[in-house]
Motif scaffolding. Structure first.
Motif, PDB file in Angstrom:
ATOM      1  N   ASP A 345       0.822  -1.207  -0.004  1.00 23.60           N
ATOM      2  CA  ASP A 345      -0.003   0.284  -0.044  1.00 23.60           C
ATOM      3  C   ASP A 345       0.739   1.340   0.035  1.00 23.60           C
ATOM      4  OD1 ASP A 345      -2.233  -1.693   0.056  1.00 23.60           O
ATOM      5  OD2 ASP A 345      -2.531  -1.471   2.202  1.00 23.60           O
ATOM      6  N   ALA A 346       2.036   0.970   0.632  1.00 17.11           N
ATOM      7  CA  ALA A 346       3.032   2.396   0.871  1.00 17.11           C
ATOM      8  C   ALA A 346       3.651   2.738  -0.442  1.00 17.11           C
ATOM      9  CB  ALA A 346       3.784   2.077   1.951  1.00 17.11           C
ATOM     10  N   HIS A 347       3.528   1.841  -1.445  1.00 19.28           N
ATOM     11  CA  HIS A 347       4.116   2.014  -2.994  1.00 19.28           C
ATOM     12  C   HIS A 347       3.355   3.327  -3.268  1.00 19.28           C
ATOM     13  CE1 HIS A 347       7.536  -0.538  -3.236  1.00 19.28           C
ATOM     14  NE2 HIS A 347       6.776  -1.556  -2.743  1.00 19.28           N
ATOM     15  N   SER A 348       2.022   3.582  -2.931  1.00 20.92           N
ATOM     16  CA  SER A 348       1.319   4.628  -3.483  1.00 20.92           C
ATOM     17  C   SER A 348       2.144   6.006  -3.301  1.00 20.92           C
ATOM     18  CB  SER A 348      -0.116   4.624  -2.912  1.00 20.92           C
ATOM     19  OG  SER A 348       0.038   4.917  -1.572  1.00 20.92           O
ATOM     20  N   LEU A 349       2.944   6.067  -2.178  1.00 19.07           N
ATOM     21  CA  LEU A 349       3.665   7.123  -1.896  1.00 19.07           C
ATOM     22  C   LEU A 349       4.336   7.706  -3.132  1.00 19.07           C
ATOM     23  CD1 LEU A 349       4.441   6.692   1.536  1.00 19.07           C
ATOM     24  CD2 LEU A 349       2.638   8.333   0.664  1.00 19.07           C
ATOM     25  N   TRP A 350       4.914   6.977  -4.065  1.00 20.33           N
ATOM     26  CA  TRP A 350       5.579   7.484  -5.132  1.00 20.33           C
ATOM     27  C   TRP A 350       4.833   8.507  -5.831  1.00 20.33           C
ATOM     28  CZ3 TRP A 350      10.246   5.915  -7.575  1.00 20.33           C
ATOM     29  CH2 TRP A 350      10.960   4.878  -7.273  1.00 20.33           C
ATOM     30  N   ASN A 351       3.636   8.621  -5.682  1.00 17.44           N
ATOM     31  CA  ASN A 351       2.772   9.789  -6.481  1.00 17.44           C
ATOM     32  C   ASN A 351       3.048  11.133  -5.893  1.00 17.44           C
ATOM     33  OD1 ASN A 351       1.434   7.807  -8.014  1.00 17.44           O
ATOM     34  ND2 ASN A 351      -0.117   7.660  -6.432  1.00 17.44           N
ATOM     35  N   LEU A 352       3.839  11.180  -4.721  1.00 22.76           N
ATOM     36  CA  LEU A 352       4.255  12.603  -4.067  1.00 22.76           C
ATOM     37  C   LEU A 352       5.389  13.265  -4.836  1.00 22.76           C
ATOM     38  CD1 LEU A 352       4.207  11.895  -0.133  1.00 22.76           C
ATOM     39  CD2 LEU A 352       2.650  13.491  -1.604  1.00 22.76           C
ATOM     40  N   GLY A 353       6.167  12.322  -5.692  1.00 18.02           N
ATOM     41  CA  GLY A 353       7.053  13.145  -6.737  1.00 18.02           C
ATOM     42  C   GLY A 353       8.290  13.162  -6.036  1.00 18.02           C
ATOM     43  N   LEU A 354       8.476  12.593  -4.933  1.00 16.94           N
ATOM     44  CA  LEU A 354       9.790  12.802  -3.951  1.00 16.94           C
ATOM     45  C   LEU A 354      10.628  11.570  -4.394  1.00 16.94           C
ATOM     46  CD1 LEU A 354       8.755  14.288  -0.809  1.00 16.94           C
ATOM     47  CD2 LEU A 354       9.990  15.682  -2.923  1.00 16.94           C
ATOM     48  N   GLY A 355      10.449  10.855  -5.334  1.00 20.90           N
ATOM     49  CA  GLY A 355      11.171   9.410  -5.314  1.00 20.90           C
ATOM     50  C   GLY A 355      10.843   8.218  -4.722  1.00 20.90           C
ATOM     51  N   GLU A 356      11.612   7.384  -4.586  1.00 18.73           N
ATOM     52  CA  GLU A 356      11.440   5.980  -3.898  1.00 18.73           C
ATOM     53  C   GLU A 356      11.026   6.314  -2.418  1.00 18.73           C
ATOM     54  OE1 GLU A 356      13.520   1.834  -2.796  1.00 18.73           O
ATOM     55  OE2 GLU A 356      14.380   3.396  -3.810  1.00 18.73           O
ATOM     56  N   PRO A 357       9.977   5.568  -1.791  1.00 16.40           N
ATOM     57  CA  PRO A 357       9.883   5.876  -0.322  1.00 16.40           C
ATOM     58  C   PRO A 357      10.717   4.647   0.187  1.00 16.40           C
ATOM     59  CG  PRO A 357       7.910   4.757  -1.348  1.00 16.40           C
ATOM     60  CD  PRO A 357       8.654   5.166  -2.755  1.00 16.40           C
ATOM     61  N   HIS A 358      11.147   5.017   1.311  1.00 17.08           N
ATOM     62  CA  HIS A 358      11.960   4.087   2.227  1.00 17.08           C
ATOM     63  C   HIS A 358      11.066   3.704   3.343  1.00 17.08           C
ATOM     64  CE1 HIS A 358      15.385   5.382  -0.225  1.00 17.08           C
ATOM     65  NE2 HIS A 358      15.040   6.346  -0.044  1.00 17.08           N
ATOM     66  N   PHE A 359      10.885   2.401   3.494  1.00 15.90           N
ATOM     67  CA  PHE A 359      10.045   1.754   4.545  1.00 15.90           C
ATOM     68  C   PHE A 359      10.792   1.661   5.820  1.00 15.90           C
ATOM     69  CE2 PHE A 359       8.200  -0.326   0.505  1.00 15.90           C
ATOM     70  CZ  PHE A 359       7.520   0.872   0.167  1.00 15.90           C
ATOM     71  N   VAL A 360      10.043   2.090   6.813  1.00 11.84           N
ATOM     72  CA  VAL A 360      10.608   1.823   8.262  1.00 11.84           C
ATOM     73  C   VAL A 360       9.613   1.681   9.158  1.00 11.84           C
ATOM     74  CG1 VAL A 360      12.629   3.295   7.837  1.00 11.84           C
ATOM     75  CG2 VAL A 360      10.695   4.103   8.904  1.00 11.84           C
ATOM     76  N   THR A 361       9.824   1.074  10.199  1.00  9.49           N
ATOM     77  CA  THR A 361       8.887   1.100  11.538  1.00  9.49           C
ATOM     78  C   THR A 361       9.801   1.731  12.827  1.00  9.49           C
ATOM     79  OG1 THR A 361       7.823  -0.690  10.590  1.00  9.49           O
ATOM     80  CG2 THR A 361       7.437  -0.161  13.076  1.00  9.49           C
ATOM     81  N   ALA A 362       9.545   2.980  12.920  1.00  8.54           N
ATOM     82  CA  ALA A 362      10.380   3.609  13.942  1.00  8.54           C
ATOM     83  C   ALA A 362      10.356   2.935  15.188  1.00  8.54           C
ATOM     84  CB  ALA A 362      10.303   5.113  13.943  1.00  8.54           C
ATOM     85  N   LEU A 363       9.130   2.648  15.795  1.00 11.33           N
ATOM     86  CA  LEU A 363       8.719   2.109  16.888  1.00 11.33           C
ATOM     87  C   LEU A 363       9.690   0.573  17.303  1.00 11.33           C
ATOM     88  CD1 LEU A 363       7.373   2.429  19.521  1.00 11.33           C
ATOM     89  CD2 LEU A 363       5.636   1.081  18.701  1.00 11.33           C
ATOM     90  N   HIS A 364       9.815  -0.127  16.305  1.00  9.67           N
ATOM     91  CA  HIS A 364      10.585  -1.356  16.320  1.00  9.67           C
ATOM     92  C   HIS A 364      11.891  -1.175  15.711  1.00  9.67           C
ATOM     93  CE1 HIS A 364       6.805  -2.917  17.972  1.00  9.67           C
ATOM     94  NE2 HIS A 364       6.106  -2.495  16.976  1.00  9.67           N
ATOM     95  N   GLY A 365      12.310  -0.420  14.966  1.00 15.18           N
ATOM     96  CA  GLY A 365      13.395  -0.246  14.360  1.00 15.18           C
ATOM     97  C   GLY A 365      13.671  -0.888  12.882  1.00 15.18           C
TER      98      GLY A 365
END
Length: 650
Positions: A345-365
């Motif tokens: 689902d997060a791949h839809s963030l490509w639409n923001l035009g800032l390039g590849e989204p980098h997936f993280v879960t900050a809470l768990h690292g």
């Protein structure tokens, strides 16, 4: 105040080329003070002025203006561009006369300091009295020199002439060095760089290395931006490896721009936590959003954090426009990605035009280490967060009651540290900025080390840890020993600890007023027996309580620091090594003669040398190389590290 690099030295040493190249690399301003004196000379000759008071009036009427951009430095007198005109032979032969006029120098000094003050982040200033008069507060002072013959050849090539300029340069040196006002001289705390046998690139690299070692290039700033409650502060804590930023489920907890020092893969940088950005703020959120916008301008790299579980919102899209205008390096971070479905689902963030989204879960690292790898690889050499504490750092180390605090008080000329005959009075490191021997030093008076850390307990344990931290922070160590008493096992352990840290070292033999002739004979034997591995360390005999010979410490510290930061030109190093190997080859090992190919200096602070061979070289021969390096190049007061890298040749 901007970072100031003061570049002094005689004519033809390469100051202008090196200064411009350095300023371009750092994206700092550049000032050629010699051009200003040439400009004054041009004005004097153009108006046929010989009186200095008259010339000062002319300079005030037709002001000199210098463009400090290193890519296109130029000088104007009034509205006339005289950049090329001031390089004529007529100007060159007359500039020393007008540059020696005190009133002219005072007038141009005001202009030089104004240009320096206007520099935003840093400036490289070259001339002949920068470190001593124009900018004595400069964080790095370099005295760039070369032998007369080399300088003459460079100047001949620069002027495109076949005329031998050796004699004219010698006359210029004499005039500059002997003039009454602001003569050419090396500042007491300047680093001397001899460019006779190194080219421009090597000269710049050497000075750049000094800037890095002294942490004067600034730390890059990584700003964490995003809407409120997307997990920015949680990501900060994950990067830091500790809970620093306040985290709550309530949006808007973080309101100010907060900076944290972070390190990853041996690269240090600043993490900037920001308040949540809103496109239509009201109330206190107006200031918070404004702070986020300022962070965009200050940052070198930006992490734009989006809550992947919520997806891109109108607020996110509005912020993308502001980020694009900044033209900064931007990483799009999709936070709270916990499952393959959420990742898809997060791949839809490509639409923001800032390039590849980098997936993280900050809470768990999850994904944070990979993200940090990418961020660190994109950091610039020069950061926006300038480190302004440029004072040389000296750690006073020794076992209890050897007189460290008394020595600190004697150096400062006042009672900075509590002194008592009872051992262990000092328990915490005490930082003190002290004017001493013509410079300002940062002295750290540490607690006396009684035992090893694994044997100590309570306050002793924490004193040891704090002392170790002080040792890590220091550049040079003043190791204080009680000359009136026999050396102890603890003294030798402390010496080993200092040696392992790789710091410059001065041995301070305190309480010399209590040493009689018999004790001196015994002490010499002790030093010969126990300190043969650090014969390179300078020894200063003092009596801290009376201040006797305290003035000898500053020159010893400077010599040790200069050795600690010395770089040997590659050509000189391999010429030395070739002669050494030819005269005394490595011992045969396993029936084979190891072959030495070449050597390189891998770093400074302390000097590190790598010898490339086709087979292993035994430690005794490495120590032999180190001893011969010291005989040839000095390194007084500094450890020298020699390692061997075995590599088969095709």
């Amino acid at each position: 105040m901007p970072i100031i690099v003061a570049m002094d030295g005689p004519s033809g040493a390469g100051k202008s080329s090196s200064s411009k190249a350095l300023a371009k690399r750092a994206n700092w301003a550049y000032l050629d003070t010699g051009a200003l004196y040439r400009g004054a000379t041009w004005l004097a000759l153009n108006k046929k002025i010989t009186d200095q008071a008259e010339l000062v009036l002319a300079l005030r009427e037709e002001k000199l203006s210098f463009n400090a951009d290193p890519n296109k430095p130029n000088l104007k007198c009034g509205k006339v561009d005289i950049t090329d005109a001031i390089r004529s032979e007529e100007i060159t032969s007359n500039v020393s006369t007008f540059a020696a006029m005190p009133e002219v120098r005072a007038e141009l000094l005001t202009l030089q300091r104004k240009i320096i003050d206007e520099a935003e982040r840093g400036i490289v200033v070259e001339g002949r009295d920068i470190g001593t008069v124009v900018a004595p507060q400069a964080q790095l002072k370099v005295y760039l020199t070369a032998d007369l013959e080399a300088r003459a050849k460079r100047r001949e090539a620069e002027l495109n002439t076949e005329k031998d300029l050796t004699s004219s340069l010698a006359i210029r040196d004499e005039k500059d060095s002997t003039r009454t006002t602001s003569p050419l001289e090396k500042a007491i705390d300047a680093v001397e760089v001899d460019s006779t046998e190194i080219n421009l690139e090597e000269t710049v690299e050497l000075i750049w290395e000094l800037l890095k070692e002294r942490q004067l290039l600034g730390l890059p700033i990584v700003a964490i931006l995003g809407r409120p409650n997307v997990g920015k502060s949680t990501l900060i804590n994950r990067f830091l490896g500790r809970r620093e930023a306040i985290v709550e489920d309530v949006p808007g907890v973080t309101r100010d721009r907060v900076r944290y020092e972070c390190e990853w893969n041996s690269r240090e940088f600043i993490l900037m936590d920001t308040g949540g950005w809103e496109s239509h703020p009201d109330g206190i959120s107006i200031g918070v959003s404004a702070g986020a916008e300022i962070a965009i301008q200050e940052a070198d790299v930006i992490l734009f954090v989006v809550d992947a579980q919520v997806g891109a919102q109108t607020e996110d899209e509005a912020m993308v426009d502001a980020l694009r205008k900044s033209k900064k390096k931007i990483f799009l971070v999709a936070n709270k990605v916990d499952s393959p479905k959420e990742e898809a689902d997060a791949h839809s963030l490509w639409n923001l035009g800032l390039g590849e989204p980098h997936f993280v879960t900050a809470l768990h690292g999850k994904g944070s280490a990979d993200l940090l790898d990418l961020v660190v690889s994109s950091l610039p050499e020069v950061g926006s967060a300038i480190v302004k504490d440029n004072h040389r750092k000296v750690a006073l180390i020794g076992r209890p009651n050897v007189g460290k605090s008394s020595l600190l008080n004697a150096i400062a000329g006042e009672q900075l540290s509590l002194v008592d005959d009872k051992a262990g009075t000092t328990r915490d490191p005490v930082d003190s900025l002290i004017e001493f021997g013509g410079s300002t030093w940062r002295f750290v008076d540490t607690a006396g080390i009684k035992k090893r850390a694994n044997q100590a307990s309570g306050s002793d344990y924490y004193s040891i840890l704090r002392t170790q931290v002080a040792l890590e922070r220091a550049e040079v160590v003043a190791l204080v020993l009680d000359a009136s008493e026999p050396m102890t096992e603890q003294d030798l352990k402390i010496i080993s600890m200092v040696e392992d840290a790789g710091k410059a070292l001065v041995l301070v033999m305190n309480k010399w007023d209590l040493v009689d002739e018999d004790r001196r004979i015994t002490l010499d034997k002790e030093l010969d027996r126990h300190l043969t591995h650090i014969t390179w360390a300078q020894r200063v005999n003092v009596a801290a309580k009376t201040g006797w010979h305290r003035d000898r410490l500053a020159p010893a510290l400077r010599t040790a620091l200069a050795s600690w930061e010395t770089r040997v030109p590659t050509g000189k190093l391999n010429s030395f090594l070739g002669a050494l190997i030819g005269a005394t080859p490595p011992p045969v090992r396993g029936g084979k003669q190891p072959k030495v190919y070449y050597a390189t200096q891998a770093g400074i602070a302390p000097p590190k040398f790598v010898v490339f061979t086709n087979d292993w070289i035994e430690p005794p021969y490495r120590r032999f190389i180190e001893r011969k390096l010291r005989e040839e190049f000095g390194f007084e007061g500094s450890p020298v590290q020699v390692s061997v890298k075995v590599r088969e040749r095709d």
